[in-house]
Design an enzyme around this catalytic site. Structure first.
Site, PDB file in Angstrom:
ATOM      1  N   HIS A 187       0.807  -1.133   0.065  1.00 15.36           N
ATOM      2  CA  HIS A 187      -0.035  -0.216  -0.046  1.00 15.36           C
ATOM      3  C   HIS A 187       0.845   1.186  -0.127  1.00 15.36           C
ATOM      4  CE1 HIS A 187      -2.754   2.933   1.845  1.00 15.36           C
ATOM      5  NE2 HIS A 187      -3.676   2.259   1.439  1.00 15.36           N
ATOM      6  N   ASP A 220       3.448  -4.098   8.145  1.00 19.66           N
ATOM      7  CA  ASP A 220       2.279  -3.669   8.031  1.00 19.66           C
ATOM      8  C   ASP A 220       1.180  -4.580   8.249  1.00 19.66           C
ATOM      9  OD1 ASP A 220      -0.119  -2.548   7.016  1.00 19.66           O
ATOM     10  OD2 ASP A 220       0.787  -1.581   5.293  1.00 19.66           O
ATOM     11  N   GLN A 261      -3.949  -5.209   7.025  1.00 18.10           N
ATOM     12  CA  GLN A 261      -4.992  -6.048   6.215  1.00 18.10           C
ATOM     13  C   GLN A 261      -4.945  -7.542   7.280  1.00 18.10           C
ATOM     14  OE1 GLN A 261      -7.437  -5.265   4.555  1.00 18.10           O
ATOM     15  NE2 GLN A 261      -6.849  -3.229   3.652  1.00 18.10           N
ATOM     16  N   LYS A 311     -10.237  -1.058  10.385  1.00 21.72           N
ATOM     17  CA  LYS A 311     -10.396  -2.306   9.623  1.00 21.72           C
ATOM     18  C   LYS A 311     -10.712  -3.489  10.376  1.00 21.72           C
ATOM     19  CE  LYS A 311      -6.990  -0.625   6.410  1.00 21.72           C
ATOM     20  NZ  LYS A 311      -7.788  -0.050   5.195  1.00 21.72           N
ATOM     21  N   CYS A 365      -4.720   2.433  -3.861  1.00 21.54           N
ATOM     22  CA  CYS A 365      -3.452   2.873  -3.117  1.00 21.54           C
ATOM     23  C   CYS A 365      -2.235   2.003  -3.234  1.00 21.54           C
ATOM     24  CB  CYS A 365      -3.568   3.308  -1.679  1.00 21.54           C
ATOM     25  SG  CYS A 365      -4.827   4.506  -1.366  1.00 21.54           S
TER      26      CYS A 365
HETATM   27  N1  7TS Z   1      -1.441  -0.699   4.691  1.00 19.59           N
HETATM   28  C1  7TS Z   1      -2.519  -1.690   4.057  1.00 19.59           C
HETATM   29  C2  7TS Z   1      -1.960  -3.056   3.858  1.00 19.59           C
HETATM   30  C3  7TS Z   1      -3.553  -0.930   3.767  1.00 19.59           C
HETATM   31  O1  7TS Z   1      -4.454  -1.841   3.055  1.00 19.59           O
HETATM   32  C4  7TS Z   1      -3.885  -0.097   4.380  1.00 19.59           C
HETATM   33  C5  7TS Z   1      -5.453   0.630   3.783  1.00 19.59           C
HETATM   34  C6  7TS Z   1      -3.198   0.989   5.071  1.00 19.59           C
HETATM   35  C7  7TS Z   1      -1.781   0.243   5.071  1.00 19.59           C
HETATM   36  C8  7TS Z   1      -3.366   2.258   5.622  1.00 19.59           C
HETATM   37  O2  7TS Z   1      -4.328   2.205   6.547  1.00 19.59           O
HETATM   38  P1  7TS Z   1      -5.138   3.386   6.995  1.00 19.59           P
HETATM   39  O3  7TS Z   1      -6.032   2.900   8.194  1.00 19.59           O
HETATM   40  O4  7TS Z   1      -3.796   4.244   7.759  1.00 19.59           O
HETATM   41  O5  7TS Z   1      -5.559   4.101   6.014  1.00 19.59           O
HETATM   42  N2  7TS Z   1      -5.932   0.114   2.966  1.00 19.59           N
HETATM   43  C9  7TS Z   1      -7.056   0.557   2.290  1.00 19.59           C
HETATM   44  C10 7TS Z   1      -7.915  -0.168   1.294  1.00 19.59           C
HETATM   45  O6  7TS Z   1      -7.538  -1.064   0.928  1.00 19.59           O
HETATM   46  N3  7TS Z   1      -8.913   0.692   0.879  1.00 19.59           N
HETATM   47  O7  7TS Z   1      -9.116   1.462   1.720  1.00 19.59           O
HETATM   48  C11 7TS Z   1      -8.137   1.725   2.332  1.00 19.59           C
END
Ligand code: 7TS
Length: 411
Positions: A127, A203, A206, A229, A369
């Site tokens: 991401h 990270d 997910q 999430k 992203c």
């Molecule tokens: N890393 C991964 C693997 C992600 O999927 C996401 C967000 C992030 C980091 C960042 O997370 P945040 O909570 O700081 O935004 N992924 C997604 C997505 O797949 N669709 O919307 C956000």
């Protein structure tokens, strides 16, 4: 104790999530949990109860209400520590989410510890939040390298290993890909990173929602997750860091509560985790995350993982009935978590998502992203269905039916 039986038409836990019984939402098919999950009443009520009864700033007042708020906030830290197998709550830093956690690492480790010529190794499936903060170190002369994937969207371990050398100071990888669904062999990757004396960052944005996490067993030095999430509110997340490393790190942000002393001539930092929590934190968010962890733990993360695999297997089979659909990532549900990305031949992802939206099926289309991954796959975008414990076979069947409508429109 909540029980999650085998995958059926409707999830036995769906009733725990108020979204699906709200007026006008009864027929919502929500398949965008990788972007953000819905929240169970248990979490919504915990936040509500805290705001009504316990709200006060933490670590500041010595009156009983403030002490109670502090106790509840620290209790949530303990829950997060147990959830991911940390040795101590002091290894848990509350931040806004994975993005902030990875930026804090890039700032604290990158700015202070890396030198011109040093390298950061990541993967092509990351991401943007695990790419851009490291690229921002280019002004210091730090380069970012990318390990490749094989034809099934799994990490190419030969390529990964060939890209580590004595200049590689940091190895940072997604536990699970938000596009391919691939679950990376982090234990092995961590071992290889450590053999080269690199810091190993995972990270877990997910993975934490779907897979039992044990930061000790998997050799992580740092692990990032986002509460929203995994059934918690937005704006709260965790940066786990190994004590020895956290205590040797400079803070990324300065302000209240992250210091032990401040004078005109300079300041001394507080001990971790407080060193990394400048300013008033998201207190009710942490309470919500603690409640989400209680809820998930009452189901058992092993059961959550099994259920996720069952949904993925069912969805893969249903989607593969249609030869017109190209699916990205591992074919075996056992190697996946949470998401299935695909394209309907000859149809742009945005058109697919728009028509599905009109049919009451919420999915996301775009580059997710993960533009370097899109470049690698040679596609501009993909549609993605992503799952949570409130989904059942009916949701997948609705998706397949709605894709039939898309096909008719673009016949
Ligand atoms: N890393 C991964 C693997 C992600 O999927 C996401 C967000 C992030 C980091 C960042 O997370 P945040 O909570 O700081 O935004 N992924 C997604 C997505 O797949 N669709 O919307 C956000």
């Amino acid at each position: 104790m909540r029980t999650l039986d085998r995958l059926g038409d409707i999830s036995p836990l769906k009733g725990d999530f108020p979204m699906f019984s709200e007026k006008g939402r009864e027929s919502l098919v929500y398949l965008d949990s990788a972007a953000t999950s819905q929240k169970p009443a248990f979490v919504i009520n915990a936040v509500d109860e805290f705001e009504r009864r316990c709200n006060a700033n933490v670590h500041r007042g010595i009156y009983p209400l403030s002490e109670e708020a502090t106790e509840r906030y620290e209790e949530a830290r303990g829950k997060a520590a147990r959830f991911i197998g940390a040795r101590s709550p002091s290894e848990i830093v509350f931040l806004r989410g994975s993005t902030e956690a990875l930026n804090v690492l890039a700032l604290s480790l990158g700015t202070w510890k890396l030198k011109r010529g040093d390298e950061v190794l990541t993967t092509v499936m990351e991401h943007h939040s695990n790419i851009v903060p490291w690229q921002m170190l280019s002004r210091k002369g730090v380069t970012v390298k990318f390990a490749d994937i094989d034809e099934w969207g799994r990490i190419d371990m030969g390529d990964f290993e060939s890209k580590i050398n004595e200049r590689t100071k940091i190895v940072t990888v997604a536990h699970a890909s938000n596009v391919l669904g691939t679950v990376n062999p982090i234990r092995e990757m961590g071992r290889i990173a450590h053999e080269h004396s690199s810091i190993f960052i995972v990270d877990g944005a997910q993975s934490a929602p779907h897979i039992p996490v044990d930061v000790k067993a998997s050799e992580c030095d740092f692990f990032a997750l986002s509460g929203h999430k995994m059934l918690a509110p937005t704006g709260i997340g965790v940066l786990y860091g190994r004590s020895e490393l956290l205590s040797g790190m400079e803070p990324a942000f300065g302000g209240g509560e992250m210091i032990s002393e401040v004078h005109q001539h300079g300041s001394k930092w507080a001990e971790p985790p407080y060193r990394f929590e400048a300013g008033t934190p998201n207190i009710s968010g942490a309470i919500g995350l603690g409640a989400a962890i209680d809820y998930l733990s009452s189901i058992g993360m092993d059961n959550v993982e099994r259920y996720d695999r069952e949904i993925i297997a069912y969805a893969m089979n249903r989607l593969m009935e249609n030869e017109d659909i190209e699916i990205y990532g591992p074919k075996d549900a056992e190697e996946r978590s949470g998401v299935i990305s695909f394209n309907l031949k000859g149809v742009h992802g945005h058109d697919t998502a728009e028509i599905l939206g009109r049919e009451g099926v919420a999915i996301r289309s775009g580059h997710h992203c993960a533009q370097p991954l899109m470049d690698r796959l040679g596609i501009p975008s993909a549609s993605r269905a992503s799952f949570q414990i409130y989904n059942g076979k009916q949701d997948i069947d609705a998706l397949v039916r709605a894709l039939g409508v898309v096909r008719k429109v673009f016949a």
